[in-house]
Design a protein around this motif. Structure first.
Motif, PDB file in Angstrom:
ATOM      1  N   THR A  44       0.829  -1.204   0.000  1.00 54.61           N
ATOM      2  CA  THR A  44       0.000   0.000   0.000  1.00 54.61           C
ATOM      3  C   THR A  44       0.862   1.252   0.000  1.00 54.61           C
ATOM      4  N   GLY A  45       1.913   1.205   0.824  1.00 56.46           N
ATOM      5  CA  GLY A  45       2.818   2.348   0.883  1.00 56.46           C
ATOM      6  C   GLY A  45       3.450   2.614  -0.475  1.00 56.46           C
ATOM      7  N   TYR A  46       3.842   1.526  -1.135  1.00 56.70           N
ATOM      8  CA  TYR A  46       4.478   1.646  -2.444  1.00 56.70           C
ATOM      9  C   TYR A  46       3.539   2.310  -3.447  1.00 56.70           C
ATOM     10  N   VAL A  47       2.304   1.796  -3.470  1.00 58.75           N
ATOM     11  CA  VAL A  47       1.336   2.352  -4.419  1.00 58.75           C
ATOM     12  C   VAL A  47       1.042   3.818  -4.098  1.00 58.75           C
ATOM     13  N   ASN A  48       0.854   4.101  -2.808  1.00 58.71           N
ATOM     14  CA  ASN A  48       0.574   5.486  -2.426  1.00 58.71           C
ATOM     15  C   ASN A  48       1.686   6.425  -2.858  1.00 58.71           C
ATOM     16  N   GLN A  49       2.934   5.982  -2.631  1.00 61.46           N
ATOM     17  CA  GLN A  49       4.064   6.823  -2.984  1.00 61.46           C
ATOM     18  C   GLN A  49       4.140   7.025  -4.490  1.00 61.46           C
ATOM     19  N   LEU A  50       3.854   5.913  -5.189  1.00 58.34           N
ATOM     20  CA  LEU A  50       3.869   5.971  -6.641  1.00 58.34           C
ATOM     21  C   LEU A  50       2.861   7.009  -7.120  1.00 58.34           C
ATOM     22  N   VAL A  51       1.663   6.900  -6.559  1.00 58.00           N
ATOM     23  CA  VAL A  51       0.603   7.818  -6.959  1.00 58.00           C
ATOM     24  C   VAL A  51       0.987   9.246  -6.614  1.00 58.00           C
ATOM     25  N   SER A  52       1.455   9.452  -5.379  1.00 57.92           N
ATOM     26  CA  SER A  52       1.721  10.837  -4.999  1.00 57.92           C
ATOM     27  C   SER A  52       2.925  11.374  -5.755  1.00 57.92           C
ATOM     28  N   SER A  53       3.895  10.490  -6.049  1.00 60.99           N
ATOM     29  CA  SER A  53       5.056  10.938  -6.799  1.00 60.99           C
ATOM     30  C   SER A  53       4.655  11.313  -8.227  1.00 60.99           C
ATOM     31  N   VAL A  54       3.777  10.511  -8.790  1.00 58.52           N
ATOM     32  CA  VAL A  54       3.327  10.792 -10.156  1.00 58.52           C
ATOM     33  C   VAL A  54       2.553  12.110 -10.188  1.00 58.52           C
ATOM     34  N   ILE A  55       1.654  12.273  -9.226  1.00 58.73           N
ATOM     35  CA  ILE A  55       0.858  13.498  -9.199  1.00 58.73           C
ATOM     36  C   ILE A  55       1.728  14.708  -8.909  1.00 58.73           C
ATOM     37  N   ARG A  56       2.655  14.515  -7.980  1.00 59.60           N
ATOM     38  CA  ARG A  56       3.455  15.626  -7.500  1.00 59.60           C
ATOM     39  C   ARG A  56       4.368  16.203  -8.578  1.00 59.60           C
ATOM     40  N   TYR A  57       4.973  15.311  -9.364  1.00 61.48           N
ATOM     41  CA  TYR A  57       5.970  15.822 -10.304  1.00 61.48           C
ATOM     42  C   TYR A  57       5.666  15.567 -11.770  1.00 61.48           C
ATOM     43  N   ILE A  59       9.021  21.045  -7.659  1.00 63.99           N
ATOM     44  CA  ILE A  59      10.206  20.260  -7.989  1.00 63.99           C
ATOM     45  C   ILE A  59      11.473  20.830  -7.357  1.00 63.99           C
ATOM     46  N   ASN A  60      11.399  22.102  -6.948  1.00 72.05           N
ATOM     47  CA  ASN A  60      12.554  22.676  -6.244  1.00 72.05           C
ATOM     48  C   ASN A  60      12.868  21.888  -4.975  1.00 72.05           C
ATOM     49  N   GLU A  61      11.784  21.290  -4.379  1.00 74.84           N
ATOM     50  CA  GLU A  61      11.982  20.497  -3.158  1.00 74.84           C
ATOM     51  C   GLU A  61      12.715  19.189  -3.442  1.00 74.84           C
ATOM     52  N   ALA A  62      12.750  18.822  -4.726  1.00 73.16           N
ATOM     53  CA  ALA A  62      13.381  17.548  -5.074  1.00 73.16           C
ATOM     54  C   ALA A  62      14.840  17.736  -5.485  1.00 73.16           C
ATOM     55  N   ILE A  63      15.333  18.954  -5.306  1.00 71.94           N
ATOM     56  CA  ILE A  63      16.750  19.207  -5.634  1.00 71.94           C
ATOM     57  C   ILE A  63      17.545  19.224  -4.334  1.00 71.94           C
ATOM     58  N   PRO A  64      18.389  18.219  -4.137  1.00 70.27           N
ATOM     59  CA  PRO A  64      19.134  18.144  -2.874  1.00 70.27           C
ATOM     60  C   PRO A  64      20.197  19.236  -2.787  1.00 70.27           C
ATOM     61  N   ALA A  65      20.626  19.479  -1.557  1.00 69.43           N
ATOM     62  CA  ALA A  65      21.662  20.497  -1.331  1.00 69.43           C
ATOM     63  C   ALA A  65      22.909  20.140  -2.142  1.00 69.43           C
ATOM     64  N   GLY A  66      23.522  21.163  -2.731  1.00 69.69           N
ATOM     65  CA  GLY A  66      24.738  20.919  -3.514  1.00 69.69           C
ATOM     66  C   GLY A  66      24.454  20.540  -4.950  1.00 69.69           C
ATOM     67  N   PHE A  94      10.126   8.977 -14.741  1.00 71.25           N
ATOM     68  CA  PHE A  94       9.980  10.364 -15.153  1.00 71.25           C
ATOM     69  C   PHE A  94      11.324  11.095 -15.066  1.00 71.25           C
ATOM     70  N   GLU A  95      12.026  10.807 -13.970  1.00 69.57           N
ATOM     71  CA  GLU A  95      13.297  11.487 -13.716  1.00 69.57           C
ATOM     72  C   GLU A  95      14.290  11.276 -14.865  1.00 69.57           C
ATOM     73  N   LYS A  96      14.229  10.074 -15.420  1.00 66.92           N
ATOM     74  CA  LYS A  96      15.163   9.674 -16.447  1.00 66.92           C
ATOM     75  C   LYS A  96      14.959  10.437 -17.759  1.00 66.92           C
ATOM     76  N   LYS A  97      13.701  10.815 -18.054  1.00 64.38           N
ATOM     77  CA  LYS A  97      13.428  11.325 -19.395  1.00 64.38           C
ATOM     78  C   LYS A  97      12.994  12.793 -19.437  1.00 64.38           C
ATOM     79  N   SER A  98      12.856  13.436 -18.275  1.00 61.48           N
ATOM     80  CA  SER A  98      12.296  14.784 -18.305  1.00 61.48           C
ATOM     81  C   SER A  98      13.318  15.849 -17.944  1.00 61.48           C
TER      82      SER A  98
END
Ligand SMILES: Nc1ncnc2c1ncn2[C@@H]1O[C@H](COP(=O)(O)OP(=O)(O)OP(=O)(O)O)[C@@H](O)[C@H]1O
Ligand SMILES: [Mg+2]
Lengths: 228, 408
Positions: free
Chosen positions: B39-52, B128-135, B195-199
């Motif tokens: 369930t956690g996996y699916v939820n994360q997948l869904v929220s990750s897809v929606i989020r970015y 997506i700015n939140e997905a950019i780690p420090a450095g 998504f990360e790979k191609k966008s």
């Protein structure tokens, strides 16, 4: 008034091509308040007869009426309920649930009958008094002597208000003193409450107290004596 | 009475009851944890897809999906966005140009989708700015030369880092090719590896010039909603009637495989837990048959005294249900603490690439979730199993002949 009516009762077993007539054309009747002892040599059919009267076994032929009800015609489930409400049992051994106390064992059948806890408490207290074990109400069977256990079994059999009590060699495992104490208890119940008892035994101490003795041999009644 | 007897009976052989409960706990805890991972996996997948990736709702030109060509663009996007944002339930909207193309480093070339964005508006929909780690740079906040933001997988592939020079190329709306140099401004990293790979992202005005589009001609408007994604279908139908000439899609229409996976994983989990519980049931039946054998004389006596089959069943059922519910209770406590631990730390998924067999995107860590529905499914199943497991021992007891059982 007859509470038990037995007519031409037969129970046959076949053992290795051999037909055993454990109970062979037995007829007799029992009146309310009787104190009957069934005697006879080993293998004469005492236990078999009691099991038939108690609805634990079904006859090969013949009829048994308890209060006019034909129990030889009843099905398993009907017999089970019939036993619960009509017959008290005292077996030779394995009478009590080892994990329940004396008091709880006495209450067991009343609980199954659906009698309220209040009523259970009342009857149990009175019966513990009668069997002289009020002090030991909360003891487990393993902490009681054989005689005390049998008295608890008698109290349990009577607590549920049965029409009669069947006791198959209830004193077989008891010493003389315990046997007398148990018999005192049963005689008292018979005299004071009018409870009907049917015993099977080899024990002359029981025979001494009997009001009526039925002698069996090879599954047949050879004698039926009533004392006054 | 019967319940009390059941409890006392279970206490008779404490060691055995303990081991039975312990093994049921292992089974149920494992099952529940498996469910919560899925369930956690699916939820994360869904929220990750929606989020970015998809936001809640996307708008395209009616034929965008037919040709996937740059020429299928929406006109007057500025006005459109203004109108849309004023509607109830809509939080923000952003316009994007999307062109399939290539990206080239000194090392290699990769296939990408070039997304032209208006950073300020974009961040209201896709954080997506939140997905950019420090450095790893920033999201068009600070740069000196024409910036591009790419994913970390792609960066590794291209051997690129912050300020690396990359060349993107693609097709203009007239069918010509463009090509232009960009300098890496930020490198993002998200759960949705697919998504990360191609966008890759560049400023929308740069891409407009390269592709030949005018200022408010765009390919896509991404919308995020006030409420959670569940209301997106409703918004979709509202927008559909308001803008019949545009293609309005909810996130689940864009990525239908996620809904499918969701129900597939749900089904698999339910089957798994059912199998576990049936195995437990077989174990319990075995133990109870042993108990019946041990207490044969006692049951014979109870039958002789007049205990009927319903009572016998109740007695066995009580013993079984106490075992199972106690085990369930303890499993729940264990699961609760395990879940609250992993809630903070996540469960690392070691085979990041391998998991991606469904092409759904993968996650690096799973944060397990146990939904109330699933918990009640398990509880209900346990009750059913208790009843089923009681049948065979009861039948065995009913077979006991009291006269035989009590013989010396
Ligand atoms: N289940 C059975 N199968 C075959 N024969 C049996 C069975 N039960 C009893 N019998 C036979 O029936 C006869 C009567 O047995 P029963 O147990 O009624 O005697 P009893 O008078 O109670 O003996 P005891 O005084 O030893 O208890 C015996 O011959 C016995 O072997
Ligand atoms: Mg006998």
């Amino acid at each position: 008034m007859n509470i038990i009516e037995i007519i031409n009762l037969e129970k046959h077993y076949s053992e290795a091509e051999l037909l055993i007539k454990a109970v062979n054309k037995v007829s007799f009747s029992v009146k309310k308040g009787e104190f009957i002892v069934i005697v006879g040599p080993s293998g004469s059919g005492k236990t078999t007869l009691l099991n038939l009267i108690g609805g634990l076994d079904s006859p090969t032929s013949g009829e048994i009426f308890v209060d006019g009800l034909a129990i030889h015609k009843m099905k398993q489930d009907q017999l089970t309920d019939f036993r619960l409400f009509n017959i008290g049992f005292v077996f030779q051994a394995y009478n009590l649930i080892p994990v329940l106390t004396a008091k709880e064992n006495i209450e067991l059948i009343m609980k199954l009958q659906g009698i309220s806890q209040k009523e259970c408490n009342k009857r149990t207290a009175a019966l513990l008094e009668v069997i002289g074990l009020s002090e030991r109400a909360d003891s487990k069977p393993s902490k009681l002597s054989g005689g005390q256990q049998q008295r608890v079994a008698v109290a349990r059999s009577i607590a549920s208000g049965p029409k009669f009590i069947l006791a198959d060699e209830p004193t077989a495992n008891l010493d003389s003193h315990s046997a007398e104490a148990l018999l005192d208890t049963m005689q008292k119940l018979n005299q004071n409450e009018g409870t009907t008892f049917i015993f099977s035994t080899h024990d002359p101490r029981i025979m001494k107290r009997a009001k009526r003795i039925i002698k069996l041999e090879d599954g047949k009644i050879i004698d039926d004596i009533t004392y006054n | 009475m019967i319940l009390k007897l059941a409890i006392i009976n279970l206490m008779r052989n404490k060691k055995r009851s303990f081991f039975v409960i312990a093994s049921i706990i292992v089974g149920i805890t494992g099952g529940l944890f498996g469910i919560s991972l899925a369930t956690g996996y699916v939820n994360q997948l869904v929220s990750s897809v929606i989020r970015y990736e998809t936001a809640d709702v996307l708008i395209h030109e009616n034929h965008f999906f037919d040709y996937m060509e740059p020429s299928a663009y929406i006109l007057n996007s500025d006005q459109l966005i203004k109108n849309i944002v004023s509607e109830k339930g809509i939080k923000a909207a952003t316009a994007r140009i999307k062109i399939n193309g290539f990206i080239r480093s000194a090392l290699t070339t990769a296939n990408v989708e070039i997304i032209g964005v208006d950073p300020k508006k974009e961040l209201l929909v896709f954080p997506i700015n939140e997905a950019i780690p420090a450095g790893k740079g920033n999201y068009f906040a600070d740069f000196t030369r024409t910036p591009i933001v790419i994913g970390s997988i792609l960066a590794d592939q291209l051997g690129a880092n912050i300020n690396s020079r990359l060349v993107i190329s693609g097709q203009t709306i007239n069918g010509d090719f463009f090509s232009s140099a960009f300098w890496v401004c930020g490198i993002y990293s998200i759960d949705n590896k697919h998504f990360e790979k191609k966008s890759v992202f560049i400023p929308i005005d740069e891409l407009a010039i390269l592709s030949g589009l005018k200022v408010d001609e765009v390919h896509e408007i991404a919308i995020s909603l006030e409420k959670n994604y569940q209301s997106s279908d409703q918004i979709v139908s509202e927008l559909e009637s308001a803008y019949p000439n545009l293609k309005i899609s909810s996130w689940s229409e864009i990525r239908p495989e996620i809904e499918v996976t969701k129900s597939y994983i749900n089904l698999t989990q339910n089957i798994l837990i059912t199998i576990i519980l049936f195995a437990i049931s077989l174990g319990i039946i075995n133990i109870m048959l042993l108990v019946v054998y041990e207490r044969k004389k006692e049951f014979g006596m109870l039958r002789a005294l007049g205990m009927n089959k319903v009572r016998i069943f109740q007695m066995i059922l009580s013993e079984i249900i106490i075992l199972l519910l106690l085990a369930l209770f303890i499993s729940t406590l264990i699961n609760y603490s395990v879940l609250s631990f992993f809630d903070q730390h996540g469960v690392p998924v070691w085979t990041v690439e391998d998991v991606n067999t469904l092409g759904l995107g993968t996650v690096e860590r799973i944060y397990p979730v146990l939904r109330w529905q699933q918990f009640s499914f398990v509880t209900g199943l346990i009750v059913v199993i208790s009843f089923l497991s009681s049948i065979i021992p009861t039948l065995r007891i009913l077979k006991i002949r009291p006269t035989e059982a009590m013989k010396n």
